[in-house]
Design an enzyme around this catalytic site. Structure first.
Site, mmCIF file in Angstrom:
data_model
loop_
_atom_site.group_PDB
_atom_site.id
_atom_site.type_symbol
_atom_site.label_atom_id
_atom_site.label_comp_id
_atom_site.label_asym_id
_atom_site.label_seq_id
_atom_site.Cartn_x
_atom_site.Cartn_y
_atom_site.Cartn_z
ATOM 1 N N SER A 125 -8.582 6.715 -4.118
ATOM 2 C CA SER A 125 -8.377 5.831 -2.972
ATOM 3 C C SER A 125 -7.119 6.200 -2.206
ATOM 4 C CB SER A 125 -8.238 4.393 -3.497
ATOM 5 O OG SER A 125 -7.708 3.540 -2.518
ATOM 6 N N TYR A 150 -4.319 -2.342 -8.563
ATOM 7 C CA TYR A 150 -5.507 -1.528 -8.296
ATOM 8 C C TYR A 150 -5.095 -0.112 -7.902
ATOM 9 C CZ TYR A 150 -9.110 0.610 -5.412
ATOM 10 O OH TYR A 150 -9.978 1.515 -4.846
ATOM 11 N N LYS A 154 -5.617 3.825 -9.827
ATOM 12 C CA LYS A 154 -6.130 5.061 -9.214
ATOM 13 C C LYS A 154 -5.090 6.176 -9.323
ATOM 14 C CE LYS A 154 -10.185 3.564 -7.812
ATOM 15 N NZ LYS A 154 -11.396 4.017 -8.514
#
Length: 340
Positions: A125, A150, A154
């Protein structure tokens, strides 16, 4: 190639299955269905004209379940989508995000290497850039301080994959750094179907337009952007799916490590998206301005030229197709997949 697709019943996974089969590949899907629906796989099979897609309801943290899948199938590569993905929720539930995204991926990688499958495309991402040091963002832009758990999952998993590839050059790893996927398959048969309140802009817009929600909340109108609302690089999900098919060719070439931005290279603000949606689809979307959300940044869009030069991939669809296909899906499926 025969591909293991983790999270294959989800938004991006289901669209990628269609492009994989169109390119002559086959796939096996694992998904724990925590934020997806098996009806999506049924419809994918209809679209591509096969009876069904092999599916296992397995969580990536379930080593025994993964072992069973690998014992029953020979895989050439894995496309790894499975993961929790809501920025706001990750701030409230960091342990769940680290447990699922990192713990699950470590288990998956261990089972893969045990079974001699050392080719992976990882669903990363743009959040790994944090508040980016340069706009447009190139792959040379340093990874930043992520603004939410989050994003950290990643970023950390990218590091894990890079370290594994460095230690064992038999691994071929492609990290695809997605920007903001929107849209739906042009048939309107599959699309984004979030459980509960949507965390992403486009499904929220479409649910307001179809009358499921009263209004759209626009989080912050005081950013340093042309209209004060956040600017993002939105990409049609069919283009994003196609990027994975192009990335498989890099794995076949034994690419070692490849890192690519996957976006259009154009930034649109939240209000741009709302206005284009209203104009193209001729439907009203009431909205109100809310306070900023924790972890959001002002502007984020990429320079996607590396993917074009090295993977032969370039986005074909623009903002009008994105909003048209999103609305086409929602209009045909006001309750998402829950109608079946």
């Amino acid at each position: 190639m025969n591909i293991l697709v983790t999270g294959g019943a989800g938004f991006i996974g289901s669209h990628t299955l269609i492009e994989l089969y169109a390119a002559g590949h086959t796939a096996v899907v694992i998904d724990n269905l925590s934020n997806s629906n098996p009806v999506a796989l049924k419809r994918v099979a209809e679209i591509i004209g096969i009876k069904n897609i092999p599916f296992y309801k397995v969580d990536i943290r379930d080593r025994e379940g993964l072992e069973k899948v690998f014992e029953e199938h020979q895989f050439d590569a894995c496309i790894h989508f499975a993961g929790l993905k809501a920025v706001g929720e990750s701030v409230e539930k960091p342990w769940e995000y680290y447990d699922n995204n990192i713990g699950g991926t470590l288990t998956l990688l261990d089972v893969m290497r045990k079974h001699g499958c050392k080719n992976i495309i990882f669903s990363s991402s743009a959040t790994v850039y944090g508040d980016p040091a340069e706009i447009p963002i190139t792959e040379n832009c340093p990874k930043g301080q992520c603004t939410n758990p989050y994003g950290w999952t990643k970023s950390m998993l990218e590091q894990v994959l890079m370290d594994m590839q460095k230690a064992d050059p038999e691994w071929n790893v492609v990290l695809l750094r997605y920007f903001n996927p929107v849209g739906a398959h042009p048939s309107g048969r599959i699309g984004e179907n979030p459980n509960g309140i949507p965390n992403n802009l486009m499904p929220y817009i479409t649910q307001v337009a179809v009358g499921k929600r009263k209004e759209l909340g626009v989080f912050g109108n005081d950013y340093d952007t042309p209209d004060g609302t956040g600017v993002r690089d939105y990409i049609h999900v069919v283009d994003l799916a196609d990027a994975h098919v192009c990335a498989l060719k890099a794995l076949e070439r034994k690419c070692g490590l490849g890192i690519f931005n996957v976006g259009t290279g154009h930034g649109y603000s939240v209000l741009d998206m709302v206005k284009v949606f209203i104009r193209v689809n001729r439907v009203d979307v009431p909205y109100s301005i809310k306070p900023r959300r924790a972890g959001d940044i002002a502007t984020c869009y990429c320079n996607p030229s590396k993917a074009e030069s090295e993977l032969g991939w370039k986005a074909k669809y623009g903002i009008e197709e994105m909003v048209r296909d999103s609305w086409n899906w929602q209009r045909q499926n006001p309750e998402g997949y829950n109608e079946e």
